[in-house]
Scaffold this motif. Structure first.
Motif, PDB file in Angstrom:
ATOM      1  N   MET A 103      38.771  46.324  51.997  1.00  0.00           N
ATOM      2  CA  MET A 103      37.741  47.243  52.505  1.00  0.00           C
ATOM      3  C   MET A 103      36.625  47.475  51.496  1.00  0.00           C
ATOM      4  N   THR A 104      36.958  47.483  50.207  1.00  0.00           N
ATOM      5  CA  THR A 104      35.892  47.739  49.240  1.00  0.00           C
ATOM      6  C   THR A 104      35.358  46.435  48.650  1.00  0.00           C
ATOM      7  N   GLU A 105      36.194  45.763  47.866  1.00  0.00           N
ATOM      8  CA  GLU A 105      35.698  44.583  47.130  1.00  0.00           C
ATOM      9  C   GLU A 105      35.251  43.460  48.068  1.00  0.00           C
ATOM     10  N   MET A 106      36.109  43.124  49.040  1.00  0.00           N
ATOM     11  CA  MET A 106      35.795  41.948  49.853  1.00  0.00           C
ATOM     12  C   MET A 106      34.684  42.218  50.871  1.00  0.00           C
ATOM     13  N   LEU A 107      34.761  43.354  51.553  1.00  0.00           N
ATOM     14  CA  LEU A 107      33.708  43.639  52.541  1.00  0.00           C
ATOM     15  C   LEU A 107      32.352  43.823  51.864  1.00  0.00           C
ATOM     16  N   ARG A 108      32.368  44.341  50.652  1.00  0.00           N
ATOM     17  CA  ARG A 108      31.100  44.499  49.928  1.00  0.00           C
ATOM     18  C   ARG A 108      30.487  43.121  49.658  1.00  0.00           C
ATOM     19  N   GLU A 109      31.328  42.202  49.210  1.00  0.00           N
ATOM     20  CA  GLU A 109      30.843  40.836  48.964  1.00  0.00           C
ATOM     21  C   GLU A 109      30.286  40.216  50.245  1.00  0.00           C
ATOM     22  N   MET A 110      31.044  40.368  51.331  1.00  0.00           N
ATOM     23  CA  MET A 110      30.621  39.758  52.593  1.00  0.00           C
ATOM     24  C   MET A 110      29.298  40.339  53.057  1.00  0.00           C
ATOM     25  N   LYS A 111      29.133  41.644  52.839  1.00  0.00           N
ATOM     26  CA  LYS A 111      27.892  42.291  53.241  1.00  0.00           C
ATOM     27  C   LYS A 111      26.739  41.765  52.395  1.00  0.00           C
ATOM     28  N   GLN A 112      26.989  41.667  51.091  1.00  0.00           N
ATOM     29  CA  GLN A 112      25.926  41.185  50.203  1.00  0.00           C
ATOM     30  C   GLN A 112      25.520  39.758  50.516  1.00  0.00           C
ATOM     31  N   LEU A 113      26.513  38.954  50.867  1.00  0.00           N
ATOM     32  CA  LEU A 113      26.219  37.556  51.169  1.00  0.00           C
ATOM     33  C   LEU A 113      25.759  37.380  52.619  1.00  0.00           C
ATOM     34  N   GLU A 114      25.742  38.510  53.357  1.00  0.00           N
ATOM     35  CA  GLU A 114      25.389  38.470  54.784  1.00  0.00           C
ATOM     36  C   GLU A 114      26.187  37.398  55.520  1.00  0.00           C
ATOM     37  N   THR A 115      27.487  37.408  55.287  1.00  0.00           N
ATOM     38  CA  THR A 115      28.323  36.394  55.937  1.00  0.00           C
ATOM     39  C   THR A 115      29.472  37.052  56.671  1.00  0.00           C
TER      40      THR A 115
ATOM     41  N   PHE B  99      35.156  34.977  45.127  1.00  0.00           N
ATOM     42  CA  PHE B  99      34.771  34.933  46.534  1.00  0.00           C
ATOM     43  C   PHE B  99      33.633  33.944  46.787  1.00  0.00           C
ATOM     44  N   ARG B 100      32.695  33.891  45.865  1.00  0.00           N
ATOM     45  CA  ARG B 100      31.546  33.009  46.073  1.00  0.00           C
ATOM     46  C   ARG B 100      31.847  31.539  45.848  1.00  0.00           C
ATOM     47  N   THR B 101      32.758  31.269  44.899  1.00  0.00           N
ATOM     48  CA  THR B 101      32.992  29.855  44.558  1.00  0.00           C
ATOM     49  C   THR B 101      34.295  29.317  45.125  1.00  0.00           C
ATOM     50  N   GLY B 102      35.207  30.218  45.512  1.00  0.00           N
ATOM     51  CA  GLY B 102      36.512  29.765  45.981  1.00  0.00           C
ATOM     52  C   GLY B 102      37.434  29.340  44.834  1.00  0.00           C
ATOM     53  N   LYS B 103      37.008  29.593  43.587  1.00  0.00           N
ATOM     54  CA  LYS B 103      37.880  29.264  42.447  1.00  0.00           C
ATOM     55  C   LYS B 103      39.065  30.221  42.409  1.00  0.00           C
ATOM     56  N   MET B 104      40.209  29.760  41.896  1.00  0.00           N
ATOM     57  CA  MET B 104      41.365  30.649  41.769  1.00  0.00           C
ATOM     58  C   MET B 104      41.103  31.638  40.623  1.00  0.00           C
ATOM     59  N   PRO B 105      41.666  32.863  40.722  1.00  0.00           N
ATOM     60  CA  PRO B 105      41.433  33.873  39.689  1.00  0.00           C
ATOM     61  C   PRO B 105      41.759  33.362  38.282  1.00  0.00           C
ATOM     62  N   SER B 106      42.883  32.633  38.146  1.00  0.00           N
ATOM     63  CA  SER B 106      43.266  32.161  36.811  1.00  0.00           C
ATOM     64  C   SER B 106      42.201  31.238  36.216  1.00  0.00           C
ATOM     65  N   GLN B 107      41.596  30.436  37.100  1.00  0.00           N
ATOM     66  CA  GLN B 107      40.562  29.520  36.609  1.00  0.00           C
ATOM     67  C   GLN B 107      39.332  30.286  36.112  1.00  0.00           C
ATOM     68  N   VAL B 108      38.940  31.304  36.888  1.00  0.00           N
ATOM     69  CA  VAL B 108      37.769  32.094  36.482  1.00  0.00           C
ATOM     70  C   VAL B 108      38.035  32.771  35.140  1.00  0.00           C
ATOM     71  N   LEU B 109      39.252  33.305  35.000  1.00  0.00           N
ATOM     72  CA  LEU B 109      39.602  33.982  33.752  1.00  0.00           C
ATOM     73  C   LEU B 109      39.506  33.026  32.572  1.00  0.00           C
ATOM     74  N   GLU B 110      40.041  31.828  32.782  1.00  0.00           N
ATOM     75  CA  GLU B 110      40.055  30.860  31.697  1.00  0.00           C
ATOM     76  C   GLU B 110      38.633  30.468  31.322  1.00  0.00           C
TER      77      GLU B 110
END
Ligand code: ADP
Ligand code: ZN
Ligand code: MG
Length: 481
Positions: free
Chosen positions: A352-364, A399-410
């Motif tokens: 409701m917060t993180e994901m919907l905010r992203e979707m709204k920002q990306l207008e998708t 959310f934007r790239t579809g990368k896994m969280p561990s990959q982004v962290l690394e």
């Protein structure tokens, strides 16, 4: 001053059948070149005979069931006659005298309250073609071209009783209707593409003087936002007239996107102008009880049912369930994530917060990640490898790239520090540097513990595991007494 607003809607829904209403031309014409999905039937050639598309009847029945309507065993098609260049036959096939369904309702949620809006009727009709004006402006065009691809596309028209009492309610009604249409997979419900079109009738009652204004019909509102904006404008215009002891014309007005006002289009036509009569080329529609039962049993779970199930099964608040169920894709995604994480409330908060905010920002409206992404993110937090703050920080990239969280962290070199020895070192250093603070702790000012935690966070640039830091600081301070 007390004014009461009265609004009723007439909504046209384009059905996603494979073929058109009365011929075998394809019905998904939105991106086709002009006049490439047409035939003698839908262009009204003499002698061509219509044949009813039976999926169209089933789709209409599904919508009628979802709107709690009474579905009639007997319905019939009629001709609505008028002349306009986008209507090659000179009449539209519709259901006037015997619509397929009547007397239903749809409950909407307005500020936490349930409001029931009655549906007067639901009937099937065909769409007309489209005029393309040279230079895009009807008033300045030298000529207009006609595209008949849309002729004969099946529509369902839904007419409500005038039960809506604000522009916001009107918007909520259409939003809820679109949710249902998408659940049923009978229409894309895209307002921007004309697959869902809403005309609104609005009048205002002056309750002190006990008079009701004339009713104005507003068209051309091709988004949820414009439904609300156009009706707010119109409501205000009518109230101004009433205040001045005047009335508004009984007319049809259009929402003008550039000037953000409604503009008079024409006087309201009377039913008798259309000279309705039964369509002689199509037999009546007999919708058997068996067919109705079959459709009833194949109906998907509808938003309201889903909301109740989510509340009961996942023990989440009604508000959460309502937000999640607004979009079937999101609701399905939610359930898949909960299956993997077993954290119904946390996942609901996250979506409701993180994901919907992203979707709204990306207008998708597209969910570009999988439940695996969420479950990995949650397990990284569980294991203390990242804090919730870090999770929130990296989520947009996930959310934007579809990368896994561990990959982004690394890639970002972000890892939560859970090295006890390392944290202990920092705490010890802070204790030697500030013996006064240690004294204060011993004398009972235990909230000084925040100072030590702060020191560790400063040294580690906020990436130390907060729970661990808290434990270590406590342990060392206790140990020093
Ligand atoms: P028309 O003959 O103009 O088509 P209908 O009686 O068929 O009128 O109603 C069309 C729509 O207008 C319906 O959605 C209905 O709810 C709405 N409507 C009827 N009366 C009013 C009113 N006084 N104010 C606002 N909307 C109204
Ligand atoms: Zn055709
Ligand atoms: Mg009418």
């Amino acid at each position: 001053m007390s004014y009461r607003t009265v609004i009723g809607l007439e909504i046209h829904v384009q059905l996603m059948t494979k073929t058109k209403a009365f011929c075998s031309c394809r019905a998904d014409v939105f991106e086709l070149p002009p006049n490439t999905a047409i035939c003698p039937v839908c262009t009204g050639q003499p002698g061509a005979l219509p044949v009813v598309n039976s999926s169209m009847i089933d789709y209409a029945a599904k919508i009628a069931l979802a709107l709690n309507c009474e579905i009639h065993e007997y319905s019939r098609f009629d001709r609505k006659n008028y002349f306009y260049p986008d209507l090659p036959k000179g009449y539209q096939i519709t259901q006037y005298f015997y619509p397929i369904a009547t007397s239903g309702y749809l409950d909407i949620d307005i500020d936490g309250q349930t409001k029931r809006v009655r549906i007067r009727r639901l009937h099937i009709e065909e769409d007309a073609g489209k005029l393309v004006h040279e230079g895009d402006s009807i008033t300045q065009a030298q000529y207009s071209l006609v595209d008949m691809n849309r002729c004969g596309i099946p529509l369902v028209e839904i007419v409500t009783e005038p039960d809506l009492s604000s522009p916001k309610e009107a918007r909520l009604f259409v939003e809820k209707l679109r949710t249902i249409l998408r659940y049923l997979e009978v229409s894309t419900g895209d307002m921007e593409k004309g697959a869902l079109r809403c005309d609104a009738n609005i009048s205002v009652v002056d309750e002190l003087k006990d008079i009701q204004s004339n009713r104005v019909e507003v068209k051309n509102m091709n988004s949820f936002k414009f439904i609300e904006k156009a009706l707010e404008y119109e409501q205000q215009r009518i109230i101004e007239a009433l205040k001045n002891g005047q009335n508004v014309e009984k007319e049809t007005r259009g929402w003008d996107l550039s000037s953000k006002i409604t503009i008079s289009m024409r006087g309201k036509e009377e039913e008798s102008d259309y000279r309705y009569f039964p369509e002689p080329d199509i037999p009546p529609v007999i919708f058997s009880k068996e067919r109705l039962e079959h459709i009833k049993s194949s109906l998907v779970e509808l938003p309201d049912q889903k909301i109740e199930r989510f509340i009961e099964f996942y023990k989440i608040p009604r508000y959460d369930a309502t937000v999640l169920a607004m979009n079937k894709e999101i609701a399905d995604f939610y359930e898949a994530c909960v299956k993997q994480t077993n954290k119904p409330k946390e996942v609901s908060n996250w979506i409701m917060t993180e994901m919907l905010r992203e979707m709204k920002q990306l207008e998708t409206e597209q969910i570009s990640i999988t439940p695996m992404h969420i479950s990995e993110l949650f397990s990284l937090m569980d294991k203390g490898e990242i804090s919730i703050k870090m999770a929130k920080e990296i989520f947009p990239e996930i959310f934007r790239t579809g990368k896994m969280p561990s990959q982004v962290l690394e890639e970002r070199g972000m890892k939560q520090i859970s090295d006890e020895k390392f944290i202990e070192q920092i705490v010890r250093k802070a204790m030697t540097q500030n013996p006064k603070a240690v004294e204060q702790y011993k004398s009972g000012k235990t909230n000084i513990i925040g100072y030590f935690i702060g020191q560790v966070m400063k040294e580690t640039k906020g990436s130390a595991n907060p729970q661990l830091v808290n434990d270590i600081v406590k342990r060392l301070l206790e140990g020093s007494t």
